[in-house]
Design an enzyme around this catalytic site. Structure first.
Site, mmCIF file in Angstrom:
data_model
loop_
_atom_site.group_PDB
_atom_site.id
_atom_site.type_symbol
_atom_site.label_atom_id
_atom_site.label_comp_id
_atom_site.label_asym_id
_atom_site.label_seq_id
_atom_site.Cartn_x
_atom_site.Cartn_y
_atom_site.Cartn_z
ATOM 1 N N SER A 1 4.573 -3.591 4.757
ATOM 2 C CA SER A 1 5.018 -3.881 6.118
ATOM 3 C C SER A 1 5.569 -5.293 6.238
ATOM 4 O O SER A 1 6.168 -5.646 7.257
ATOM 5 C CB SER A 1 3.853 -3.702 7.100
ATOM 6 O OG SER A 1 2.818 -4.636 6.805
ATOM 7 N N HIS B 1 -3.992 -9.871 -4.408
ATOM 8 C CA HIS B 1 -5.247 -9.630 -3.712
ATOM 9 C C HIS B 1 -6.354 -9.203 -4.674
ATOM 10 O O HIS B 1 -7.362 -8.641 -4.236
ATOM 11 C CB HIS B 1 -5.043 -8.585 -2.601
ATOM 12 C CG HIS B 1 -4.103 -9.055 -1.542
ATOM 13 N ND1 HIS B 1 -3.391 -8.201 -0.723
ATOM 14 C CD2 HIS B 1 -3.732 -10.316 -1.175
ATOM 15 C CE1 HIS B 1 -2.642 -8.907 0.119
ATOM 16 N NE2 HIS B 1 -2.822 -10.185 -0.147
ATOM 17 N N ALA C 1 0.808 -1.221 0.000
ATOM 18 C CA ALA C 1 0.000 0.000 0.000
ATOM 19 C C ALA C 1 0.840 1.269 0.000
ATOM 20 O O ALA C 1 0.433 2.297 -0.542
ATOM 21 C CB ALA C 1 -0.941 -0.006 1.203
ATOM 22 N N VAL D 1 -4.740 -3.376 -4.981
ATOM 23 C CA VAL D 1 -5.870 -3.717 -5.862
ATOM 24 C C VAL D 1 -6.246 -2.532 -6.740
ATOM 25 O O VAL D 1 -7.290 -2.536 -7.381
ATOM 26 C CB VAL D 1 -7.090 -4.164 -5.028
ATOM 27 C CG1 VAL D 1 -6.767 -5.432 -4.238
ATOM 28 C CG2 VAL D 1 -7.571 -3.057 -4.082
ATOM 29 N N GLN E 1 0.417 -6.386 -3.707
ATOM 30 C CA GLN E 1 -0.639 -6.602 -2.724
ATOM 31 C C GLN E 1 -1.770 -5.597 -2.919
ATOM 32 O O GLN E 1 -2.787 -5.683 -2.251
ATOM 33 C CB GLN E 1 -0.065 -6.472 -1.307
ATOM 34 C CG GLN E 1 0.981 -7.521 -0.967
ATOM 35 C CD GLN E 1 1.675 -7.230 0.354
ATOM 36 O OE1 GLN E 1 2.659 -6.494 0.398
ATOM 37 N NE2 GLN E 1 1.171 -7.783 1.433
ATOM 38 N N CYS F 1 -19.569 -11.644 -9.277
ATOM 39 C CA CYS F 1 -20.786 -12.185 -8.681
ATOM 40 C C CYS F 1 -20.436 -13.415 -7.860
ATOM 41 O O CYS F 1 -19.815 -14.350 -8.379
ATOM 42 C CB CYS F 1 -21.814 -12.552 -9.752
ATOM 43 S SG CYS F 1 -23.278 -13.377 -9.058
ATOM 44 N N THR G 1 0.477 5.633 -1.701
ATOM 45 C CA THR G 1 0.030 6.744 -0.859
ATOM 46 C C THR G 1 0.253 8.085 -1.549
ATOM 47 O O THR G 1 -0.545 9.012 -1.377
ATOM 48 C CB THR G 1 0.735 6.733 0.511
ATOM 49 O OG1 THR G 1 2.145 6.697 0.320
ATOM 50 C CG2 THR G 1 0.297 5.529 1.336
ATOM 51 N N CYS H 1 -22.852 -16.638 -9.581
ATOM 52 C CA CYS H 1 -22.540 -17.281 -10.866
ATOM 53 C C CYS H 1 -21.112 -17.056 -11.339
ATOM 54 O O CYS H 1 -20.688 -17.651 -12.322
ATOM 55 C CB CYS H 1 -23.524 -16.817 -11.939
ATOM 56 S SG CYS H 1 -23.368 -15.064 -12.384
#
Length: 255
Positions: free
Chosen positions: A200, A125, A26, A107, A105, A133, A30, A136
């Site tokens: 981290s 991730h 992450a 998204v 990591q 969904c 930032t 389905c």
């Protein structure tokens, strides 16, 4: 005078270029306006309840959690964010001809927006740019689901089967895609240089990739503001801001 036929020179095999693997967390995003999770000002520290919004059991069983999750996606910065200097530096290194693989990591899809080919990015991730969904298995763009939320549907269901929709991210309580993880393990084992940036190194199994790379002979470099559990294995740890540190580091690896 009898001569001998000239011999052809031995074929020249160009040396293999070192494989650079980059594990991003992450912290790399930032500077693009996306808050991290576990840093001093991280999302989980600011609002521990927010973790429920990305926990599978809560999400599937509580309509109010889903409605809050959709509002978070609608109001959050992830889909509006643009790549920053660190993402762009990785894309530059890849364009230079150096073999680069990104294991992320995150998204947010910013590595691909910066220009790294999708096939060279392993999203451990999942991605927040796609909706899945749970009934389905159909996938569709997140933008379409958010348009429905904006139009007044607080918890949009699958238009095909009526099932519960979620972002195509791996929530707490879900397993990582075994194929993606397996490929990431292979990349870590093959890497000559392994750079862990903005992570981290506390979330498993992603964090263990750094140790795996070091065990297989990679030069491990950790670029992170705070200490990590893998610092003692690193050949180098860098604490300076990622937006400056990573471009400078990657410039030394370019041909």
């Amino acid at each position: 005078m009898t001569g001998t036929a000239p011999t052809s020179p031995a074929p020249h095999n160009a040396p293999r270029r070192p494989l650079v693997a980059i594990l991003s967390g992450a912290g790399i995003s930032t500077d693009s306006g996306i808050p991290d999770y576990r840093g001093p000002n991280g999302l989980w520290r600011q609002d521990p309840e927010a973790e429920k919004l990305v926990t599978y059991e809560y999400y599937m069983n509580d309509p109010e959690i889903r409605r809050r999750s959709w509002r978070m996606r609608q109001d959050g910065p992830a889909l509006r964010a643009r790549p920053n200097a660190a993402h762009e530096a990785i894309a530059r290194l890849e364009r230079s001809g150096v073999p680069v693989r990104v294991i992320t990591q995150n998204v947010d899809g910013l590595h691909q927006l910066a220009g790294v080919p999708d096939r060279k990015v392993l999203e451990l991730h999942g991605t927040a740019r796609t909706v899945l969904c749970t009934g389905c298995g159909a996938r569709s763009p997140m933008s379409e689901a958010l348009e429905r939320v904006a139009a007044g549907d607080p918890d949009p269901a699958c238009t095909g089967c009526g099932g519960i929709l979620k972002s195509a991210t791996v929530m707490f309580g879900e397993r990582l895609d075994p194929e993606v993880l397996g490929t990431a393990v292979s990349v870590a084992q093959a890497a000559d240089v392994f750079i862990a940036v903005g992570t981290s190194l506390q979330v498993q199994p992603a964090a263990s990739l750094a140790g795996l790379a070091a065990e297989h002979g990679a030069r491990l470099i950790i670029v992170n503001a705070e200490p990590t559990p893998y610092d003692e294995l690193a050949a180098e740890t860098i604490r300076t801001p990622i937006g400056t540190a990573l471009p400078e580091l990657l410039a030394t690896l370019a041909p």
